[in-house]
Design an enzyme around this catalytic site. Structure first.
Site, PDB file in Angstrom:
ATOM      1  N   GLY A 157     -20.400 101.431 -54.512  1.00  0.00           N
ATOM      2  CA  GLY A 157     -20.457 100.512 -53.379  1.00  0.00           C
ATOM      3  C   GLY A 157     -20.520 101.171 -52.017  1.00  0.00           C
ATOM      4  O   GLY A 157     -20.087 100.579 -51.021  1.00  0.00           O
ATOM      5  N   ASN A 197     -23.148 101.660 -50.168  1.00  0.00           N
ATOM      6  CA  ASN A 197     -24.026 100.853 -49.305  1.00  0.00           C
ATOM      7  C   ASN A 197     -23.309  99.592 -48.850  1.00  0.00           C
ATOM      8  O   ASN A 197     -23.455  99.161 -47.703  1.00  0.00           O
ATOM      9  CB  ASN A 197     -25.327 100.493 -50.024  1.00  0.00           C
ATOM     10  CG  ASN A 197     -26.394 101.564 -49.848  1.00  0.00           C
ATOM     11  OD1 ASN A 197     -26.950 101.714 -48.760  1.00  0.00           O
ATOM     12  ND2 ASN A 197     -26.638 102.334 -50.879  1.00  0.00           N
ATOM     13  N   ASN A 200     -32.696  93.976 -50.945  1.00  0.00           N
ATOM     14  CA  ASN A 200     -32.251  95.056 -51.814  1.00  0.00           C
ATOM     15  C   ASN A 200     -32.592  96.372 -51.146  1.00  0.00           C
ATOM     16  O   ASN A 200     -33.550  96.463 -50.371  1.00  0.00           O
ATOM     17  CB  ASN A 200     -32.964  94.969 -53.166  1.00  0.00           C
ATOM     18  CG  ASN A 200     -32.529  96.088 -54.113  1.00  0.00           C
ATOM     19  OD1 ASN A 200     -31.347  96.380 -54.230  1.00  0.00           O
ATOM     20  ND2 ASN A 200     -33.491  96.722 -54.784  1.00  0.00           N
ATOM     21  N   HIS A 227     -33.584 100.308 -52.076  1.00  0.00           N
ATOM     22  CA  HIS A 227     -34.081 101.097 -53.207  1.00  0.00           C
ATOM     23  C   HIS A 227     -34.321 102.529 -52.712  1.00  0.00           C
ATOM     24  O   HIS A 227     -34.925 102.720 -51.652  1.00  0.00           O
ATOM     25  CB  HIS A 227     -35.380 100.476 -53.739  1.00  0.00           C
ATOM     26  CG  HIS A 227     -35.966 101.219 -54.888  1.00  0.00           C
ATOM     27  ND1 HIS A 227     -35.444 101.184 -56.164  1.00  0.00           N
ATOM     28  CD2 HIS A 227     -37.039 102.045 -54.949  1.00  0.00           C
ATOM     29  CE1 HIS A 227     -36.172 101.943 -56.949  1.00  0.00           C
ATOM     30  NE2 HIS A 227     -37.149 102.473 -56.249  1.00  0.00           N
ATOM     31  N   SER A 259     -35.949 102.317 -49.050  1.00  0.00           N
ATOM     32  CA  SER A 259     -36.654 101.115 -48.594  1.00  0.00           C
ATOM     33  C   SER A 259     -35.743  99.902 -48.730  1.00  0.00           C
ATOM     34  O   SER A 259     -35.029  99.782 -49.730  1.00  0.00           O
ATOM     35  CB  SER A 259     -37.899 100.854 -49.464  1.00  0.00           C
ATOM     36  OG  SER A 259     -38.720 102.016 -49.524  1.00  0.00           O
ATOM     37  N   ASP A 269     -38.059  95.673 -57.809  1.00  0.00           N
ATOM     38  CA  ASP A 269     -38.380  96.575 -56.682  1.00  0.00           C
ATOM     39  C   ASP A 269     -39.774  96.308 -56.121  1.00  0.00           C
ATOM     40  O   ASP A 269     -40.516  97.240 -55.793  1.00  0.00           O
ATOM     41  CB  ASP A 269     -38.286  98.037 -57.158  1.00  0.00           C
ATOM     42  CG  ASP A 269     -36.895  98.365 -57.677  1.00  0.00           C
ATOM     43  OD1 ASP A 269     -36.810  99.213 -58.600  1.00  0.00           O
ATOM     44  OD2 ASP A 269     -35.914  97.763 -57.202  1.00  0.00           O
TER      45      ASP A 269
HETATM   46  C1  GRF Z   1     -27.984 103.759 -53.982  1.00  0.00           C
HETATM   47  O1  GRF Z   1     -28.677 104.977 -53.897  1.00  0.00           O
HETATM   48  C2  GRF Z   1     -28.992 102.629 -54.057  1.00  0.00           C
HETATM   49  O2  GRF Z   1     -30.159 102.862 -53.304  1.00  0.00           O
HETATM   50  C3  GRF Z   1     -29.324 102.622 -55.515  1.00  0.00           C
HETATM   51  O3  GRF Z   1     -28.137 102.964 -56.214  1.00  0.00           O
HETATM   52  C4  GRF Z   1     -27.275 103.631 -55.317  1.00  0.00           C
HETATM   53  C5  GRF Z   1     -26.043 102.792 -55.210  1.00  0.00           C
HETATM   54  O4  GRF Z   1     -25.077 103.530 -54.526  1.00  0.00           O
HETATM   55  N1  GRF Z   1     -29.775 101.310 -55.910  1.00  0.00           N
HETATM   56  P1  GRF Z   1     -23.837 102.730 -53.885  1.00  0.00           P
HETATM   57  O5  GRF Z   1     -23.214 101.904 -55.002  1.00  0.00           O
HETATM   58  O6  GRF Z   1     -24.379 101.880 -52.782  1.00  0.00           O
HETATM   59  O7  GRF Z   1     -22.928 103.825 -53.408  1.00  0.00           O
END
Ligand code: GRF
Length: 202
Positions: free
Chosen positions: A11, A13, A105, A107, A134, A143
């Site tokens: 988590g 992000n 989302n 990616h 992105s 995606d």
């Molecule tokens: C991130 O690199 C995201 O782009 C990809 O998986 C990873 C998730 O990391 N979908 P986090 O859970 O946000 O740390």
């Protein structure tokens, strides 16, 4: 604008979106963090920040049934947008339809290149000069929706997938909060999204 964030694990992000929302001028607030794993570390982090959380395993449930549980939690929390942040599940078409043009989302590639998994290893193997990340509108295809923002990240000669992923994550955290804020603030002009789609198609 009220945003629900879906995660599956760490988590980071989600955390980046959450910390950005603490700024006085942030146009969005996070009203729920939900995970398809009750032990997802990101749930503890969100709860410690006073954010409502929901965690339930998707195992043993039909895709559409699990998605409906998540959907009900999002609606109950008053979410008007959904931000997928490391949510490692393909969404049912019904769920996507219920959040059409209101679900984003992030990616870890320069879409449309490298949809799916192992994006950094694929970029290294291809000898690309850059990888990147992105933010896109979520559609029923994986995606595949219109891209709202991207950040290129240079690949260094001694990079491996792990060092590259760690550096790209820095760019993801900045890109996601900025793009989500812009998206929820877009003038209510219907052409805004159309123009974005046109730009990304160029
Ligand atoms: C991130 O690199 C995201 O782009 C990809 O998986 C990873 C998730 O990391 N979908 P986090 O859970 O946000 O740390």
């Amino acid at each position: 604008a009220k945003v629900g964030v879906l995660i599956s694990g760490r988590g980071s992000n989600m955390a980046a979106l959450l910390y950005a929302a603490k700024a006085d001028d942030c146009p969005y607030e996070i009203v729920l963090v939900a995970a398809n794993d009750p032990d997802a570390p990101g749930l503890k982090l969100a709860a410690a920040e006073g954010i409502a959380t929901f965690g339930q395993s998707h195992k043993g449930l039909k895709r559409a049934d699990f998605d409906q549980i998540i959907n009900a939690q999002l609606r109950a929390a008053g979410a008007h947008y959904v931000a997928l942040a490391g949510y490692m599940r393909l969404l049912s078409p019904e769920f996507v339809a219920g959040w059409e043009e209101r679900m984003l989302n992030i990616h870890p590639s320069l879409l449309p290149k490298y949809k799916g998994l192992d994006t950094h290893q694929r970029a290294i193997d291809a000898g690309d000069s850059h990888t990147g990340c992105s933010v896109h509108i979520v559609t029923a295809a994986l995606d595949d929706g219109p891209v709202l923002g991207q950040t290129p990240v240079a690949i260094l000669p001694d990079d491996d997938a792990d060092t590259l992923a760690a550096r790209t994550l820095i760019a993801e955290h900045q890109l996601y909060s900025r793009t989500l804020a812009a998206f929820v603030s877009r003038e209510r002009h219907p052409d805004w999204l159309l123009n974005k789609v046109r730009e990304s198609a160029l």
